[in-house]
Design a protein around this motif. Structure first.
Motif, PDB file in Angstrom:
ATOM      1  N   PRO A 101       0.830  -1.220   0.000  1.00 39.96           N
ATOM      2  CA  PRO A 101       0.000   0.000   0.000  1.00 39.96           C
ATOM      3  C   PRO A 101       0.859   1.262   0.000  1.00 39.96           C
ATOM      4  O   PRO A 101       1.927   1.306   0.620  1.00 39.96           O
ATOM      5  N   SER A 149       2.077   4.021   3.519  1.00 40.53           N
ATOM      6  CA  SER A 149       1.566   3.159   4.583  1.00 40.53           C
ATOM      7  C   SER A 149       2.539   2.965   5.740  1.00 40.53           C
ATOM      8  O   SER A 149       2.185   2.373   6.760  1.00 40.53           O
ATOM      9  N   VAL A 195      -4.132  -1.766   7.604  1.00 42.97           N
ATOM     10  CA  VAL A 195      -3.894  -0.472   6.962  1.00 42.97           C
ATOM     11  C   VAL A 195      -5.144   0.385   7.136  1.00 42.97           C
ATOM     12  O   VAL A 195      -6.162   0.152   6.475  1.00 42.97           O
ATOM     13  N   THR A 242      -0.004   2.264   9.094  1.00 41.89           N
ATOM     14  CA  THR A 242      -0.216   0.822   9.255  1.00 41.89           C
ATOM     15  C   THR A 242       0.124   0.381  10.681  1.00 41.89           C
ATOM     16  O   THR A 242       1.120   0.798  11.257  1.00 41.89           O
ATOM     17  N   GLN A 252      -8.712  -3.324   5.469  1.00 41.00           N
ATOM     18  CA  GLN A 252      -7.641  -3.691   4.552  1.00 41.00           C
ATOM     19  C   GLN A 252      -6.533  -4.327   5.389  1.00 41.00           C
ATOM     20  O   GLN A 252      -5.812  -3.651   6.114  1.00 41.00           O
TER      21      GLN A 252
END
Length: 284
Positions: free
Chosen positions: A90, A93, A166, A249, A273
């Protein structure tokens, strides 16, 4: 065609020791590669062409194009490259995806263009791009010091499982700089936390209670919605949660795969996610 993986990372410890006279901060951090990877494909070309399968990824905002330019300057090559990036890490992140791709670019061009630079030389070039780039030249488990240019390999961890959450938050472009600006005197530590963590790793029994991130307190103040995600992570079954790099994250690290799978599935069922990955040794 040459294909290389660019793994994500988490900081098992991230200590900021002090602000240096050159404006950078002195760091002491133990970093671990993860099996969540971007994939870079290199093929010869007369010009430089860079593309990605991610619509959100922008060449001009990435270290990748800077890595191509810098490596071309350092090795005196005017050769082109057709570079395709399959993004899995991602964006923005805290997992180091952009730095990892930049490191993979240096390694890939070194092979494609036949420059033959050793690892230490690629790390020197990588340090000009960003603090995390030298680590990704090496990967695995390592101690990072200075502003990131000094990297010491550590014993490879016995495979562990990481669950990554995330948060769906809009991060400012200067996220990391904002965190540094908001560090307070009590945010600075001596490096002793990393030393104790290093000792546990060398003894083959990683002590998760020693995981630490100097940015964590500041991040939860600047981005208060992180509190909600942390609680939902706890409700999913995690018991020890850390911030990945500069965030947002969050991650937990476990020795038992079944427990990790349960936490991961619980997060997915709530619509988060999330990723279930393992620790990774050094890449060739």
């Amino acid at each position: 065609m040459l294909t290389l993986l660019a793994p994500a990372k988490v900081n098992l410890s991230l200590e900021v020791l002090y602000r240096r006279k050159d404006g950078y901060h002195e760091l002491r951090s133990i970093i671990q590669s993860l099996s969540l990877c971007d994939r870079l494909s290199f093929s010869p070309s007369k010009t430089v062409h860079i593309s990605s399968d991610s619509q959100d990824w922008q060449t001009d905002l990435s270290l990748v194009s800077k890595a191509v330019e810098l490596f071309s300057e350092r090795c005196g090559q005017n050769t082109g490259v057709n570079l395709k990036i399959a993004k899995r890490i991602p964006l923005v992140s805290g997992l180091g995806g952009d730095s990892s791709c930049a490191a993979a670019v240096l390694k890939g061009l070194n092979k494609l263009w036949g420059c033959g630079y050793p690892c230490w030389r690629l790390m020197e070039i990588g340090a000009e791009l960003g603090s995390d780039v030298p680590f990704f030249i090496m990967g695995g488990t390592a101690m990072m010091e200075g502003r990131g240019e000094t990297v010491t390999p550590l014993p490879t961890l016995t495979q562990m499982w990481a669950v990554l959450l995330v948060p769906a938050l809009d991060m400012p472009a200067d996220k990391t700089a904002a965190l540094y600006r908001n560090l307070r005197p009590d945010s600075f530590t001596s490096g002793e936390i990393s030393d104790k963590l290093l000792e546990s790793i060398c003894q083959g029994k990683l002590s998760l209670s020693l995981c630490f991130n100097a940015f964590e307190k500041v991040a939860f103040e600047l981005f208060p919605e992180l509190v909600k995600y942390r609680w939902q992570f706890l409700e999913a079954g995690a018991y020890q949660i850390s911030l990945a790099g500069a965030g947002p994250t969050l991650f937990t690290l476990l020795k038992d795969k079944n427990t990790a799978e349960k936490i991961y599935h619980n997060l997915c069922q709530k619509g988060h996610q999330a990723y279930l990955v393992s620790t990774l040794g050094p890449l060739d």
